[in-house]
Design a protein around this motif. Sequence first.
Motif: not given
Length: 214
Positions: A84-86, A69-70, A80-82, A89, A120, A73-74
Amino acid sequence: MADVDLDVLQRWLRTFAASVAEQQDTLTSLDAAIGDADHGANMDRGMKAVVEGLAATPGDPAALFKQTGMTLVKSVGGASGPLYGTLFLRMAPATGGAATLDPETFAKALRAGLEGVVARGKAEVGDKTMVDALTPALDALDTALSSGASLADALRAASAAADEGRDGTTPLVARKGRASYLGERSAGHQDPGATSAALLVAAAATAVAEQEGA
C-alpha cells in the motif's frame, strides 16, 4: 467534470480509514484463514496514522500521496505496508506536481500506483492478491472515462469491478504471499488484500460523488 483537489483526496483517505476500521474484524477473519490473521489490525493502525498526519496538510496531491505512502510503510506490518505504501508513493510523481487533478490525471496516478504494487509484489491477476481487485477496477475506470462518464460514475464502475475481482479471488489458489504456502487449501477463501483494495476504490467513489453531488 470537476477536478480532484486536496479536500477530496483527504476525504478519500478518511473514508478508507473509516471503512477499514469498520471492517477490521472481517479483514482479520479473512486473513486468519489463509495468512497471519493481522491484516485488519495492521491496516487499521496504518490508516489511523495516515489520518492523524492529515492535521499537517501537505501543499499538493503529490506531497499528500508521498506522506501517505511513507506513513503506511512505517506503520503497517507484514506485506501490506510496503504494497500500500508503494501504491501511494508511485502515485505522487504521476500527478506532475499539479495542485488539482483532472479525472484523467487521477486515473493515471492510480494506474502508476497499481504498476508499483505489481512490481513490488511480483503479482498478476489470478494470483489471489489485491491486484485481482485493483486491475479490473482501473480498467473499468479508464473505459468509463474514455466514454465520457463523469469521474463519480467512472469510479462507481471501478468500485463494482473491484468488488467483482475481490469475489473472484475466493476459488483461486494463491500463488503469492503467505497464502501461497497453503497451496490448494487456499482455495475457497476470499483474499483479504483484495478485500481491502476494494474498500479503497469504494472510498474513492464515495469521496468524489460527495464532491460532485452525484
